[in-house]
Design a protein around this motif. Structure first.
Motif, PDB file in Angstrom:
ATOM      1  N   ASP A 110       0.833  -1.200   0.000  1.00  0.00           N
ATOM      2  CA  ASP A 110       0.000   0.000   0.000  1.00  0.00           C
ATOM      3  C   ASP A 110       0.871   1.254   0.000  1.00  0.00           C
ATOM      4  O   ASP A 110       2.104   1.181  -0.001  1.00  0.00           O
ATOM      5  CB  ASP A 110      -1.011  -0.026   1.151  1.00  0.00           C
ATOM      6  N   TYR A 114       3.086  -0.843   3.745  1.00  0.00           N
ATOM      7  CA  TYR A 114       2.708  -2.113   4.364  1.00  0.00           C
ATOM      8  C   TYR A 114       2.487  -3.179   3.292  1.00  0.00           C
ATOM      9  O   TYR A 114       1.941  -2.909   2.219  1.00  0.00           O
ATOM     10  CB  TYR A 114       1.442  -1.948   5.205  1.00  0.00           C
ATOM     11  N   TYR A 116       1.029  -6.992   2.031  1.00  0.00           N
ATOM     12  CA  TYR A 116      -0.066  -7.935   2.220  1.00  0.00           C
ATOM     13  C   TYR A 116       0.277  -9.214   1.462  1.00  0.00           C
ATOM     14  O   TYR A 116       0.688  -9.168   0.299  1.00  0.00           O
ATOM     15  CB  TYR A 116      -1.379  -7.355   1.698  1.00  0.00           C
ATOM     16  N   GLN A 126      -2.235 -11.959   5.400  1.00  0.00           N
ATOM     17  CA  GLN A 126      -1.400 -11.425   6.469  1.00  0.00           C
ATOM     18  C   GLN A 126      -0.805 -10.093   6.033  1.00  0.00           C
ATOM     19  O   GLN A 126      -0.451  -9.908   4.868  1.00  0.00           O
ATOM     20  CB  GLN A 126      -0.279 -12.399   6.833  1.00  0.00           C
ATOM     21  N   LYS A 127      -0.695  -9.180   7.009  1.00  0.00           N
ATOM     22  CA  LYS A 127      -0.158  -7.845   6.761  1.00  0.00           C
ATOM     23  C   LYS A 127       1.112  -7.645   7.582  1.00  0.00           C
ATOM     24  O   LYS A 127       1.159  -8.000   8.767  1.00  0.00           O
ATOM     25  CB  LYS A 127      -1.206  -6.787   7.139  1.00  0.00           C
ATOM     26  N   ASP A 129       4.941  -5.020   8.061  1.00  0.00           N
ATOM     27  CA  ASP A 129       5.653  -3.829   7.660  1.00  0.00           C
ATOM     28  C   ASP A 129       6.735  -4.211   6.659  1.00  0.00           C
ATOM     29  O   ASP A 129       6.886  -5.394   6.297  1.00  0.00           O
ATOM     30  CB  ASP A 129       6.217  -3.064   8.863  1.00  0.00           C
ATOM     31  N   GLU A 137      -3.908 -10.128  10.639  1.00  0.00           N
ATOM     32  CA  GLU A 137      -4.351 -11.128   9.671  1.00  0.00           C
ATOM     33  C   GLU A 137      -5.864 -11.162   9.622  1.00  0.00           C
ATOM     34  O   GLU A 137      -6.532 -10.736  10.570  1.00  0.00           O
ATOM     35  CB  GLU A 137      -3.818 -12.522  10.037  1.00  0.00           C
ATOM     36  N   VAL A 157      -3.777  -3.383  -4.251  1.00  0.00           N
ATOM     37  CA  VAL A 157      -4.194  -2.319  -3.348  1.00  0.00           C
ATOM     38  C   VAL A 157      -4.436  -1.059  -4.163  1.00  0.00           C
ATOM     39  O   VAL A 157      -3.610  -0.690  -5.006  1.00  0.00           O
ATOM     40  CB  VAL A 157      -3.128  -2.048  -2.265  1.00  0.00           C
ATOM     41  N   ASN A 161      -5.927   2.586  -0.351  1.00  0.00           N
ATOM     42  CA  ASN A 161      -5.355   1.497   0.457  1.00  0.00           C
ATOM     43  C   ASN A 161      -6.371   0.407   0.764  1.00  0.00           C
ATOM     44  O   ASN A 161      -6.213  -0.344   1.738  1.00  0.00           O
ATOM     45  CB  ASN A 161      -4.726   2.025   1.754  1.00  0.00           C
ATOM     46  N   VAL A 163      -7.892  -3.228  -0.158  1.00  0.00           N
ATOM     47  CA  VAL A 163      -7.198  -4.438  -0.587  1.00  0.00           C
ATOM     48  C   VAL A 163      -8.159  -5.350  -1.343  1.00  0.00           C
ATOM     49  O   VAL A 163      -9.267  -5.644  -0.865  1.00  0.00           O
ATOM     50  CB  VAL A 163      -6.617  -5.193   0.634  1.00  0.00           C
ATOM     51  N   LYS A 178      -7.852  -1.616   4.627  1.00  0.00           N
ATOM     52  CA  LYS A 178      -6.470  -1.988   4.933  1.00  0.00           C
ATOM     53  C   LYS A 178      -6.362  -2.766   6.251  1.00  0.00           C
ATOM     54  O   LYS A 178      -5.335  -3.395   6.519  1.00  0.00           O
ATOM     55  CB  LYS A 178      -5.590  -0.747   4.995  1.00  0.00           C
ATOM     56  N   ASP A 179      -7.422  -2.726   7.068  1.00  0.00           N
ATOM     57  CA  ASP A 179      -7.441  -3.458   8.331  1.00  0.00           C
ATOM     58  C   ASP A 179      -8.259  -4.743   8.243  1.00  0.00           C
ATOM     59  O   ASP A 179      -8.539  -5.374   9.267  1.00  0.00           O
ATOM     60  CB  ASP A 179      -7.998  -2.572   9.449  1.00  0.00           C
TER      61      ASP A 179
END
Length: 327
Positions: A110, A114, A116, A126-127, A129, A137, A157, A161, A163, A178-179
């Motif tokens: 993104d 971050y 993914y 799973q996300k 850094d 996740e 993305v 942001n 997904v 994104k979360d």
């Protein structure tokens, strides 16, 4: 007399044209005539089969401004490299815990950096850094409900942001924040507009249009960010604009679309499906590919290909020369 003079002029013009064509054949690469078609040349070949950081079966590659990331399908980890292929770090091992993987398939990034990962056999996303620190996740095994996966493959993305995840077995695309909060989904099995046969990879352009490599239907489909069908192109074959099981799709900063299929050929199109160029063939040599499923284009226009069957990354750049396509 006038007719005779015209015949002589026509003969002279024909001879001149023939000589010019011969010169063009001899001066352009691959004995091809330059008629405005782009030519791509190999600039890097990452053969990493015999060192400590060897690449096993790979289905995707992510090329960012500064780094290249590879989801290593058989080693169950993520590898990070410099742009010239120098190893930096890796993270992950086989398992079900946070930061562990069971056949990671694809990756995306993104605007905040971050990462993914579609953790395929763990049926989740799973996300992380940029250095592999686990963030969050989401996803469970299921048959088509919100946030449910069976075979999560390609990811992308958008500029917000959000997904996007393509599930090859469920033949649908899901969109999340994104979360990991579910937004919407679309798609079903079939050959109609907005239906899919099997999907390996997806990508987005600068206007948040989504491109899907619809493998079993031998086509590319284009959608808005809300899942509305826009257009499609392709049919089965080996001519320009035709495909044989297209698996990888990528979009560059100018919204050109790159597609690689089972013949080992990469084709480049405009965002509306107009053919621009092609290169590659099936094989193990430089510029050849074996069952490649993923590719990406970095911000500088370099094309990175996950050469799946040959277990390597090949990198290409646009040459100053131009060649006509091979029919």
């Amino acid at each position: 007399m006038l007719k005779l003079a015209n015949n002589k002029l026509n003969l002279i013009f024909t001879i001149f044209s023939s000589v010019l064509l011969i010169l063009l054949f001899s001066l352009t690469p691959n004995n091809s005539i330059a008629f405005g078609y782009q030519n791509y040349v190999l600039v890097q070949n990452w053969e990493r089969n015999n060192d400590i950081h060897k690449i096993s079966e790979i289905h995707d590659v992510l090329a960012t401004k500064d780094f290249v990331f590879v989801p290593d399908y058989e080693n169950h980890n993520i590898k990070k490299f410099t742009k010239n292929g120098t190893f930096i770090l890796e993270w992950g091992q086989e398992g079900t815990g946070p930061g562990q993987f069971d056949t990671p398939h694809s990756m995306t990034i993104d605007s905040q950096g971050y990462l993914y990962v579609s953790d395929m056999n763990n049926k989740r996303i799973q996300k992380f850094d940029n250095n592999g620190t686990f963030i969050i996740e989401w996803g469970i095994e299921g048959t088509g409900g919100a946030g449910e996966f069976l075979h999560p493959h390609g990811m992308a993305v958008d500029s917000n942001n959000d997904v996007y995840v393509a599930d090859a077995q469920l033949t649908d695309i899901q969109k999340f924040t994104k979360d990991g909060q579910f937004i919407r989904k679309w798609g079903s099995e079939g050959s109609g507009q907005g239906q899919f046969g099997w999907m390996e990879n997806i990508d987005l352009d600068s206007k948040n249009n989504l491109y899907v490599a619809d493998l079993k239907n031998d086509r590319i489909q284009k959608f808005t960010k809300d899942g509305n069908f826009t257009l499609e192109w392709g049919s089965r074959g080996e001519k320009d604009g035709e495909f044989e099981s297209p698996a990888g799709v990528a979009v560059d900063s100018l919204d050109n679309v790159y597609v690689i299929d089972d013949t080992g050929r990469i084709q480049k199109f405009t965002s509306n499906g107009t053919f621009i160029a092609s290169w590659g063939s099936d094989g193990i040599g430089d510029g050849q590919f074996s069952k490649s499923e993923g590719l990406d284009v970095d911000p500088d226009g370099y094309v990175y290909v996950a050469d799946t069957g040959n277990k390597r990354i090949q990198v290409f750049a646009l040459s100053n020369s131009t060649v006509a396509p091979t029919k």
